[in-house]
Motif scaffolding. Structure first.
Motif, PDB file in Angstrom:
ATOM      1  N   PHE A 146       5.568   6.643   2.858  1.00 17.01           N
ATOM      2  CA  PHE A 146       6.424   5.634   2.232  1.00 17.01           C
ATOM      3  C   PHE A 146       5.856   5.084   0.921  1.00 17.01           C
ATOM      4  CE2 PHE A 146       8.379   1.285   2.252  1.00 17.01           C
ATOM      5  CZ  PHE A 146       9.639   1.717   1.893  1.00 17.01           C
ATOM      6  N   THR A 192      14.983   8.655   6.112  1.00 12.90           N
ATOM      7  CA  THR A 192      15.266   7.217   6.013  1.00 12.90           C
ATOM      8  C   THR A 192      14.251   6.539   5.105  1.00 12.90           C
ATOM      9  OG1 THR A 192      16.238   7.198   8.201  1.00 12.90           O
ATOM     10  CG2 THR A 192      15.525   5.089   7.344  1.00 12.90           C
ATOM     11  N   ARG A 193      12.994   6.898   5.256  1.00 14.98           N
ATOM     12  CA  ARG A 193      11.953   6.311   4.392  1.00 14.98           C
ATOM     13  C   ARG A 193      12.166   6.703   2.931  1.00 14.98           C
ATOM     14  NH1 ARG A 193       9.243   3.451   7.773  1.00 14.98           N
ATOM     15  NH2 ARG A 193       8.294   4.261   9.656  1.00 14.98           N
ATOM     16  N   CYS A 194      12.623   7.915   2.713  1.00 19.47           N
ATOM     17  CA  CYS A 194      12.913   8.355   1.352  1.00 19.47           C
ATOM     18  C   CYS A 194      14.038   7.519   0.742  1.00 19.47           C
ATOM     19  CB  CYS A 194      13.270   9.839   1.339  1.00 19.47           C
ATOM     20  SG  CYS A 194      13.614  10.477  -0.304  1.00 19.47           S
TER      21      CYS A 194
END
Length: 133
Positions: A3, A86-88
């Motif tokens: 992240f 999702t983190r991207c």
């Protein structure tokens, strides 16, 4: 760990490196989850037997639980990939897309569960890898 790297690459407007980092994260996730999923599918019966088959947990419970574990194991890659993606999206300050996709996936999951509960039940013997004692 991925992240902060994604956030820094987005902040520096380095789209190429952002894509490379995301791709690497997805490949590393696949490297871990695919063998784990295969291992859980193949070893479901022995694992569940060693952990739970004693006392009130009988062979029928073993069969149903191990079969369910095999079905869940198939979804490990998708679960791991969704965490990376999702983190991207969050690193690029896009919180809307993951929420929309998660909502659609949840609706699809409910629909498929409703449609497939009759043909599969808890788990159908046609879809299990047999375990012989």
């Amino acid at each position: 760990m991925i992240f902060p790297i994604l956030s820094a690459q987005f902040a520096n407007n380095d789209q190429r490196r952002l894509q490379e980092t995301t791709s690497t994260g997805l490949r590393m996730t696949a490297l871990v989850t695919i063998p784990a999923a295969v291992g859980l599918v193949v070893l479901a019966y022995p694992i569940i037997s060693v952990l739970f088959e004693r006392g009130a947990f009988n062979h029928g419970d073993l069969t149903r639980t191990a079969g369910a574990m095999q079905f869940y194991a198939v979804g490990l890659l998708g679960l791991g990939a969704s965490i990376v993606l999702t983190r991207c999206f969050f690193a690029t300050r896009d919180a809307r897309t993951p929420v929309i996709v998660a909502s659609l996936v949840m609706a699809l999951n409910v629909a498929c569960s409703a449609i497939l509960v009759r043909p599969f039940g808890i788990n159908d013997s046609r879809w299990r890898i047999p375990f012989h004692r």
